[in-house]
Design a protein around this motif. Sequence first.
Motif, mmCIF file in Angstrom:
data_model
loop_
_atom_site.group_PDB
_atom_site.id
_atom_site.type_symbol
_atom_site.label_atom_id
_atom_site.label_comp_id
_atom_site.label_asym_id
_atom_site.label_seq_id
_atom_site.Cartn_x
_atom_site.Cartn_y
_atom_site.Cartn_z
ATOM 1 N N SER A 1 0.814 -1.226 0.000
ATOM 2 C CA SER A 1 0.000 0.000 0.000
ATOM 3 C C SER A 1 0.845 1.273 0.000
ATOM 4 O O SER A 1 0.509 2.261 0.635
ATOM 5 N N GLY A 2 1.970 1.225 -0.704
ATOM 6 C CA GLY A 2 2.773 2.434 -0.860
ATOM 7 C C GLY A 2 3.409 2.952 0.408
ATOM 8 O O GLY A 2 3.538 4.173 0.582
ATOM 9 N N ARG B 1 -1.885 8.013 11.012
ATOM 10 C CA ARG B 1 -2.584 8.645 9.888
ATOM 11 C C ARG B 1 -2.513 7.764 8.640
ATOM 12 O O ARG B 1 -3.517 7.593 7.935
ATOM 13 N N PHE B 2 -1.333 7.167 8.379
ATOM 14 C CA PHE B 2 -1.202 6.264 7.234
ATOM 15 C C PHE B 2 -2.139 5.061 7.383
ATOM 16 O O PHE B 2 -2.733 4.591 6.412
ATOM 17 N N ALA B 3 -2.236 4.548 8.611
ATOM 18 C CA ALA B 3 -3.103 3.400 8.859
ATOM 19 C C ALA B 3 -4.554 3.732 8.532
ATOM 20 O O ALA B 3 -5.273 2.929 7.918
ATOM 21 N N GLU B 4 -4.995 4.912 8.931
ATOM 22 C CA GLU B 4 -6.364 5.325 8.643
ATOM 23 C C GLU B 4 -6.594 5.509 7.149
ATOM 24 O O GLU B 4 -7.723 5.371 6.668
ATOM 25 N N GLN B 5 -5.517 5.797 6.415
ATOM 26 C CA GLN B 5 -5.621 5.974 4.976
ATOM 27 C C GLN B 5 -5.551 4.650 4.219
ATOM 28 O O GLN B 5 -5.637 4.645 2.984
ATOM 29 N N GLY B 6 -5.379 3.542 4.949
ATOM 30 C CA GLY B 6 -5.404 2.230 4.320
ATOM 31 C C GLY B 6 -4.058 1.588 4.083
ATOM 32 O O GLY B 6 -3.986 0.528 3.438
ATOM 33 N N CYS B 7 -2.989 2.177 4.580
ATOM 34 C CA CYS B 7 -1.659 1.584 4.409
ATOM 35 C C CYS B 7 -1.558 0.306 5.238
ATOM 36 O O CYS B 7 -1.671 0.343 6.471
ATOM 37 N N LEU B 8 -1.346 -0.841 4.581
ATOM 38 C CA LEU B 8 -1.370 -2.126 5.278
ATOM 39 C C LEU B 8 -0.209 -2.278 6.257
ATOM 40 O O LEU B 8 -0.379 -2.862 7.327
ATOM 41 N N VAL B 9 0.968 -1.788 5.885
ATOM 42 C CA VAL B 9 2.115 -1.868 6.792
ATOM 43 C C VAL B 9 1.817 -1.077 8.069
ATOM 44 O O VAL B 9 2.050 -1.553 9.192
ATOM 45 N N SER B 10 1.268 0.120 7.920
ATOM 46 C CA SER B 10 0.957 0.952 9.086
ATOM 47 C C SER B 10 -0.152 0.327 9.922
ATOM 48 O O SER B 10 -0.112 0.377 11.159
ATOM 49 N N ARG B 11 -1.146 -0.261 9.257
ATOM 50 C CA ARG B 11 -2.217 -0.938 9.995
ATOM 51 C C ARG B 11 -1.653 -2.087 10.829
ATOM 52 O O ARG B 11 -2.067 -2.300 11.975
ATOM 53 N N ASP B 12 -0.718 -2.814 10.267
ATOM 54 C CA ASP B 12 -0.106 -3.929 10.997
ATOM 55 C C ASP B 12 0.661 -3.423 12.215
ATOM 56 O O ASP B 12 0.596 -4.024 13.298
ATOM 57 N N ALA C 1 -4.242 7.615 28.488
ATOM 58 C CA ALA C 1 -3.590 8.924 28.439
ATOM 59 C C ALA C 1 -2.396 8.810 27.512
ATOM 60 O O ALA C 1 -1.933 7.713 27.196
ATOM 61 N N GLY C 2 -1.897 9.942 27.066
ATOM 62 C CA GLY C 2 -0.724 9.958 26.197
ATOM 63 C C GLY C 2 -1.088 10.200 24.746
ATOM 64 O O GLY C 2 -2.167 9.819 24.279
ATOM 65 N N GLY C 3 -0.179 10.824 24.024
ATOM 66 C CA GLY C 3 -0.444 11.211 22.648
ATOM 67 C C GLY C 3 -0.748 10.061 21.718
ATOM 68 O O GLY C 3 -1.536 10.209 20.776
ATOM 69 N N THR C 4 -0.141 8.890 21.940
ATOM 70 C CA THR C 4 -0.381 7.750 21.063
ATOM 71 C C THR C 4 -1.845 7.348 21.070
ATOM 72 O O THR C 4 -2.379 6.882 20.056
ATOM 73 N N MET C 5 -2.515 7.537 22.219
ATOM 74 C CA MET C 5 -3.897 7.094 22.361
ATOM 75 C C MET C 5 -4.889 7.996 21.632
ATOM 76 O O MET C 5 -6.087 7.729 21.625
ATOM 77 N N ARG C 6 -4.415 9.049 21.007
ATOM 78 C CA ARG C 6 -5.307 9.880 20.200
ATOM 79 C C ARG C 6 -5.702 9.178 18.906
ATOM 80 O O ARG C 6 -6.640 9.599 18.239
ATOM 81 N N ASN C 7 -4.981 8.123 18.564
ATOM 82 C CA ASN C 7 -5.264 7.383 17.338
ATOM 83 C C ASN C 7 -6.527 6.547 17.517
ATOM 84 O O ASN C 7 -6.544 5.591 18.300
ATOM 85 N N PRO C 8 -7.630 6.862 16.811
ATOM 86 C CA PRO C 8 -8.881 6.118 16.999
ATOM 87 C C PRO C 8 -8.767 4.653 16.613
ATOM 88 O O PRO C 8 -9.433 3.795 17.207
ATOM 89 N N MET C 9 -7.944 4.332 15.631
ATOM 90 C CA MET C 9 -7.775 2.943 15.227
ATOM 91 C C MET C 9 -7.119 2.130 16.336
ATOM 92 O O MET C 9 -7.488 0.978 16.597
#
Length: 317
Positions: free
Chosen positions: A169-170, A215-226, A256-264
């Motif tokens: 996925s680029g 952000r890449f994961a939300e855009q469909g990047c499979l590596v980032s989703r993994d 808590a923490g910035g990482t947890m802002r990721n909804p995925m």
Amino acid sequence: MRKTEIVAIDGGGTKTLLLRVRPDATIALCRKAGGSNPFDVPDWRSVVAGLMADQQANLAAAAFGMAGFGESGRLSRELEETLASLCPAPHSIHNDVDMACRGAFLNRPGILLLSGTGSMAWGVGEDGETARVGGWGSLFGDEGSAYWIGRLALARFSQCLDGRVENESGFVSRFSALHGWPEETVLCSAALQEWYANLDEVRPSVAALALDIGRFAEQGCLVSRDIVTQAAQALARHVHALRHRLNGQILPWSYAGGTMRNPMLREALAKECGAPQAPGLPPIGGAVLVAAELAGWDVGTHFIAQLAASLEAAGLG
């Protein structure tokens, strides 16, 4: 002069926040600085001293939530000595995740899962027993943290460049564009090495990549989703371990923490641990509660509601 204000500090690996708060839970002063974790920041004393400059007058009490406190005997003593010299008023020092847990659950039982530059979880059982897991640092711990995600992303990027794993996925094009690097393999490899060689602070720089991976994961990047899925699985083990250690209680968990802002990431964690409870207050709110109690203030429902509104208005909710 009657001392009528309190100071609260939340000191993490990437940033340190100071609030000065009035008895009506409104904010008199907000200051921010870089990270103050003594494990990572050699000049952490200057960071805290800069924030505490001119804060001694009219100070009823203070509370400090400091990364690294309680994790090393030597560093904990140094934190105690430094903060005592900077704050002659009555004060209390806690680990920053302990303080975040107090804020999230308003001093009630629960498990606070923190994923920022590092990762750790703190739990308080129904009987008041406390326990913590994680927080071992980047060398052999901090699984699921922003630094861990960034490091894993860099590893996958280098593996894509030399053909050890598939560029799904680029991922290479997305990651290269993020830094303005050429996509051609040889030139991109050289740009990666140059980027690394010129980093002033490795951990914050690598941790900052986690936001883009989400952000890449939300855009469909499979590596980032993994990568996000692996992070969620690693963080879920913190919650499971604490529930087991605290007499098998299925305690509510919050974050808590910035990482947890990721909804995925939060969605993946909910599948593993159940739906999270939204934090009652952000981490700095826990420090405010501790300082207010130390000052003898009434920290009932009205104070907490006003504090939450003040933090939200200041962009700290």
